[in-house]
Structure formats: structure tokens, C-alpha cells
Design a protein around this motif. Structure first.
Motif, PDB file in Angstrom:
ATOM      1  N   SER A  65      10.653   6.960  24.791  1.00 49.95           N
ATOM      2  CA  SER A  65      11.277   7.716  23.464  1.00 49.95           C
ATOM      3  C   SER A  65      10.847   7.647  22.420  1.00 49.95           C
ATOM      4  N   ALA A  66      10.018   7.027  21.590  1.00 53.11           N
ATOM      5  CA  ALA A  66       9.511   7.087  20.540  1.00 53.11           C
ATOM      6  C   ALA A  66       9.110   7.986  20.013  1.00 53.11           C
ATOM      7  N   ALA A  67       8.729   9.655  20.280  1.00 50.15           N
ATOM      8  CA  ALA A  67       7.703  10.228  20.635  1.00 50.15           C
ATOM      9  C   ALA A  67       7.007  10.255  19.569  1.00 50.15           C
ATOM     10  N   SER A  68       7.930  10.676  17.980  1.00 51.77           N
ATOM     11  CA  SER A  68       7.035  11.035  17.090  1.00 51.77           C
ATOM     12  C   SER A  68       6.144  10.177  16.044  1.00 51.77           C
ATOM     13  N   PHE A  69       6.385   8.503  16.681  1.00 49.85           N
ATOM     14  CA  PHE A  69       6.263   7.673  16.490  1.00 49.85           C
ATOM     15  C   PHE A  69       4.462   7.174  17.522  1.00 49.85           C
ATOM     16  N   CYS A  70       4.606   7.961  18.275  1.00 49.82           N
ATOM     17  CA  CYS A  70       3.203   7.823  19.043  1.00 49.82           C
ATOM     18  C   CYS A  70       2.134   8.386  18.841  1.00 49.82           C
ATOM     19  N   GLU A  71       3.090  10.088  18.020  1.00 51.18           N
ATOM     20  CA  GLU A  71       2.045  10.990  18.781  1.00 51.18           C
ATOM     21  C   GLU A  71       1.097  10.153  17.063  1.00 51.18           C
ATOM     22  N   THR A  92      14.390   3.266  14.610  1.00 49.66           N
ATOM     23  CA  THR A  92      14.934   4.912  13.217  1.00 49.66           C
ATOM     24  C   THR A  92      16.370   4.171  12.410  1.00 49.66           C
ATOM     25  N   SER A  93      17.574   3.652  12.858  1.00 50.92           N
ATOM     26  CA  SER A  93      18.542   2.671  12.081  1.00 50.92           C
ATOM     27  C   SER A  93      18.401   1.344  12.547  1.00 50.92           C
ATOM     28  N   ASN A  94      17.781   0.812  13.806  1.00 51.96           N
ATOM     29  CA  ASN A  94      17.737  -0.199  14.782  1.00 51.96           C
ATOM     30  C   ASN A  94      15.919  -1.007  14.061  1.00 51.96           C
ATOM     31  N   PRO A  95      16.602  -2.273  13.714  1.00 48.74           N
ATOM     32  CA  PRO A  95      15.629  -2.955  13.905  1.00 48.74           C
ATOM     33  C   PRO A  95      14.066  -2.031  14.602  1.00 48.74           C
ATOM     34  N   THR A  96      12.926  -2.456  14.028  1.00 48.51           N
ATOM     35  CA  THR A  96      11.308  -2.144  15.046  1.00 48.51           C
ATOM     36  C   THR A  96      10.822  -3.438  15.124  1.00 48.51           C
ATOM     37  N   SER A  97      10.459  -3.524  16.655  1.00 48.23           N
ATOM     38  CA  SER A  97       9.843  -4.915  17.106  1.00 48.23           C
ATOM     39  C   SER A  97       8.355  -4.837  17.892  1.00 48.23           C
ATOM     40  N   MET A  98       7.413  -5.496  17.281  1.00 51.08           N
ATOM     41  CA  MET A  98       5.988  -5.243  17.619  1.00 51.08           C
ATOM     42  C   MET A  98       5.336  -7.099  18.348  1.00 51.08           C
ATOM     43  N   GLY A  99       4.694  -6.898  18.757  1.00 51.14           N
ATOM     44  CA  GLY A  99       4.302  -8.264  19.409  1.00 51.14           C
ATOM     45  C   GLY A  99       2.398  -7.559  19.687  1.00 51.14           C
ATOM     46  N   LEU A 100       2.001  -8.725  19.173  1.00 49.26           N
ATOM     47  CA  LEU A 100       0.098  -8.091  19.773  1.00 49.26           C
ATOM     48  C   LEU A 100       0.220  -9.505  20.395  1.00 49.26           C
ATOM     49  N   LYS A 128       0.151   4.049  25.538  1.00 51.18           N
ATOM     50  CA  LYS A 128       0.808   3.885  26.427  1.00 51.18           C
ATOM     51  C   LYS A 128       2.108   3.983  27.373  1.00 51.18           C
ATOM     52  N   LYS A 129       2.274   4.683  27.912  1.00 54.75           N
ATOM     53  CA  LYS A 129       4.308   4.719  27.848  1.00 54.75           C
ATOM     54  C   LYS A 129       4.150   3.510  29.003  1.00 54.75           C
ATOM     55  N   ALA A 130       5.894   3.191  28.082  1.00 52.90           N
ATOM     56  CA  ALA A 130       6.157   2.012  28.703  1.00 52.90           C
ATOM     57  C   ALA A 130       7.054   2.468  30.002  1.00 52.90           C
TER      58      ALA A 130
END
Length: 416
Positions: free
Chosen positions: A313-319, A254-262, A329-331
Motif C-alpha cells: 500500500s506504500a506505493a509512492s515510497f516503493c516507487e 505517514t502520520s503513523n511511525p515508519t519501522s524498518m528492519g535489516l 518485493k511486495k509483502a
């Protein structure tokens, strides 16, 4: 079976004529695959059945499942061949063992967290074996020791090294003489069943402090860069041709960066072919879950992504992702064991970071151990967003392939 000199010492330290017969405990610590567990377990059962009748004993691991897997799966068949009768009472987590006219009961306990100490309260023990004692909380180990109140009772410990500030090292290994304990430090050379080729393979798998702990058997602190071996030689071009499977890993902030990898799998190797990295604080605008979901879809680019591996822990984003039709998939979020596994997969070439993943490469050069964390391995909570989602993917997907193989096998003891 052929035993090394140090293993024979474990097997006989309690026997009449042994110079260590008056010791009240034995501590076997050192390298992985050094032959500690089997000889410690075999000696414990032989001592118990030769010394007591109709008594209770404890077999302890971090979990009951790990006791069954790491200790009993190999030990019980050996005991049966030696003439022991082992009747497992699975529902009671107990093994009734008979030898000649004697019988004793061996109860299984898991020392996973501070609450575990309550599980062993109330029982009177003639002895206890604690496998991977350094992974158990101090309260559980001390409660187990307190339950061994039968005259002649003894304690048996085995573990791999951790930090020299760890409570078990400070209170048991360093005070072995004071506690009347025999301390034996193992290396891979103490396991006659391990070939030179296998020893070399383990030596090439670990790095930094983990090499010194799990190969050399030393109690050393983790310090400096977490992935101190990582350099530009680990960064490769995206391979040409089709990929067999696709995943996305995500560390949501949220306040910290979001990182995604393909991630794409090709010929048994997972390639991080593209990344997304957004720092809301630096951009001075925080994105919504819906915007991040749009960004994830753009990263996937229409590829058939099997699942998104995300921090639970990112429940709202996962939903939000689930509502859009993504499989989430839960990490697996065990940090230190996940770091070890990630390092092994990178060094073995099973995980590859591709050119274009500049944020991940940058964090590999900045991600450090926290030297202020006394008594435990802990990373600094900075430059860790790509590091976290790469670890999520390694521990949840890449490291799960080929269970029973080399990489999977050497991580399991530390993951429970």
C-alpha cells in the motif's frame, strides 16, 4: 491403510446399519494433522459413487488450488488404487469419476470471499464437501448447501477451530443436532499415521490460543498479547562473521511511525541485526519519501541488500526506492496466518531479534489481540509498526524457504 476408530466412524456413518445413517451432514473439526481431510474425502467419494449415478457434486475449498493441494493430491491416487477411475478435466475444474458401471461429476469451487457465492449458483448438486469450511464466507457455504437439492443429498464439512464467536461454530457446530448433523471433534491422537515425535513437534510449535485450537482442537478466542511467549531470552547478540544474504523489511507510515528492519541470514537463521524507527507525530515533523529512502540506505550501510520487503500500500515510497535502484518485493500481508508463521519461526529459532532493536522488543510486549472484534481474530491497530514489518519479512522471505518442510507445510492450509 490403518484407520482410527473416529476415522472409521467418518468412513461408515452413511452406511446401512449405522446409527447415524439418517443424518444429513457430518462436521469434522479439530486439531491440525488429525486425519480429518483424508478420511472425509475418501468417505465422500465412496458415498457418492455408491448412492448416485450421473449426478453433480461439489468439492469446495478456500481456493481451487487449495482443493487440489490439500485434498486431491493424496486422495486421487488412493481412489485409483481402490479401483475408481478419475478423469480430471483441468480446464473445466471437474473430475469425472467412474466405478463399475456408474459415473458422477465432481466440480471444484473456491470460496474465497463474498463474491464466491455467485460461482456456485445455478448448479444442482447431490452433495458437497467443504474442506476448511471455517475459512469460507457464510454466503458461500449457505449457497452451497442450498444447491444440494437432489433427494438423498448430504453435506460434508471439515475445518480447524477458530473463535467461538465464528459464524460456522455458532450456526453449525453448536446447532449440529438441530441441523441433523453428526459432529466429530478430532485430536492428533485420532491420526494413527502421526508419530509421538511429530505430535510433540507440533505441540511445541504453537502458542496461546493457536495451541488450544490447532493442537487441542478447541474453539477459543485469541486474547491478550499476540506473542505472549516472547521475552528477553529471544533477544540475542548479533553473531560475528559474515552473513550470507541481506534484506530490509519496511512498514511505511505517514502520520503513523515508519519501522524498518535489516535482516541477515547466517547458517539458516535470519537475524534482525539493526532497526530504524521514526514517529513523525512524536517528532512533530513528517519526513518525505526521499528522506525515508535516505534513512533506508543508511540502515543498509552499503550491504548487498537483495530486496526491500514493503507493504504494497506504500506505493509512492516503493516507487521512490525503485527509482533509486532498490529491488522492492511486495509483502504478503495476510495478518493472522502471518502472525502464526512469525510465532513459529521465532520459537523454532529461525527468526532472531538482536540487541539494539529496542523498538521491536518494546512492541512485542505491547502488541495485543482486539477482544472487541466479534467472530474473528483481529489485532489492535496500535504498537504494531515493527510487528507488521517483521511479519512481512517472515511471510514473504523467511517462511518461503524450504517449501514442503515442517514450518512451511503447517502454515499453507491457513494461508489460502
Amino acid at each position: 491403510m490403518v484407520f482410527s476408530q473416529k476415522q472409521r466412524q467418518v468412513l461408515t456413518w452413511w452406511r446401512p446399519g449405522s446409527p447415524h445413517r439418517e443424518k444429513q451432514a457430518i462436521i469434522c473439526d479439530g486439531a491440525v494433522r488429525s486425519g480429518k481431510t483424508l478420511c472425509t474425502g475418501l468417505s465422500f467419494f465412496c458415498w457418492a459413487m455408491c448412492s448416485f449415478q450421473s449426478r453433480n457434486f461439489a468439492l469446495c475449498g478456500r481456493t481451487i488450488q487449495s482443493v487440489r493441494r490439500n485434498l486431491l493430491s493424496e486422495l486421487l491416487p488412493l481412489l485409483e488404487r481402490m479401483g475408481f477411475r478419475c478423469d480430471q478435466k483441468v480446464s473445466r475444474n471437474m473430475i469425472l469419476v467412474r466405478l463399475g458401471g456408474r459415473w458422477n461429476q465432481f466440480y471444484l469451487f473456491g470460496g474465497k470471499d463474498e463474491r464466491s457465492a455467485a460461482l456456485i449458483q445455478g448448479i444442482t448438486l447431490a452433495g458437497a464437501l467443504l474442506d476448511e469450511a471455517a475459512l469460507m464466507p457464510r454466503s458461500f457455504v449457505e449457497q452451497t448447501a442450498a444447491r444440494c437439492s437432489v433427494t438423498g443429498s448430504r453435506l460434508w464439512f471439515s475445518c480447524n477451530p477458530e473463535s467461538p464467536a465464528h459464524w460456522f461454530y455458532q450456526e453449525w457446530v453448536c446447532k449440529a443436532e438441530e441441523k441433523r448433523a453428526l459432529r466429530l471433534q478430532f485430536t492428533m491422537a485420532d491420526n494413527p499415521g502421526l508419530s509421538d515425535k511429530v505430535r510433540a513437534r507440533y505441540a511445541s510449535t504453537f502458542q496461546g490460543a493457536f495451541y488450544r485450537r490447532f493442537v487441542l482442537g478447541e474453539w477459543v478466542a485469541a486474547e491478550g498479547l499476540v506473542y505472549d511467549f516472547f521475552d528477553e531470552s529471544f533477544v540475542r547478540e548479533v553473531p560475528e562473521g559474515p552473513f550470507e544474504e541481506w534484506y530490509v523489511s519496511c512498514d511505511y507510515g505517514t502520520s503513523n511511525p515508519t519501522s524498518m528492519g535489516l535482516w541477515g541470514r547466517k547458517d539458516g537463521t535470519w537475524f534482525r541485526v539493526k532497526e530504524y524507527y521514526y514517529d513523525g507525530r512524536a517528532a512533530r515533523r513528517q519526513k518525505t519519501d526521499e528522506e525515508y529512502a535516505d534513512d533506508l540506505a543508511a540502515l543498509a550501510g552499503g550491504r548487498p541488500v537483495r530486496a526491500v520487503v514493503a507493504d504494497p500500500s506504500a506505493a509512492s515510497f516503493c516507487e521512490t526506492l525503485r527509482r533509486r535502484g532498490w529491488r522492492v518485493k511486495k509483502a504478503d500481508n495476510q495478518v493472522v496466518s502471518g502472525i502464526r508463521l512469525t510465532a513459529r519461526l521465532l520459537k523454532s529459532g529461525k527468526l532472531v531479534i538482536c540487541k539494539g532493536c529496542g523498538s521491536a522488543v518494546r512492541e512485542f510486549g505491547l502488541y495485543r489481540w482486539d477482544d472487541r472484534a466479534a467472530g474473528r481474530d483481529q489485532v489492535r491497530k496500535e504498537h504494531d509498526h515493527a510487528m507488521d514489518e517483521i511479519r512481512y519479512f517472515a511471510a514473504t522471505v523467511a517462511g518461503k524457504e524450504g517449501r514442503g518442510g515442517f514450518v512451511a507445510g503447517i502454515v499453507e492450509r491457513k494461508a489460502f
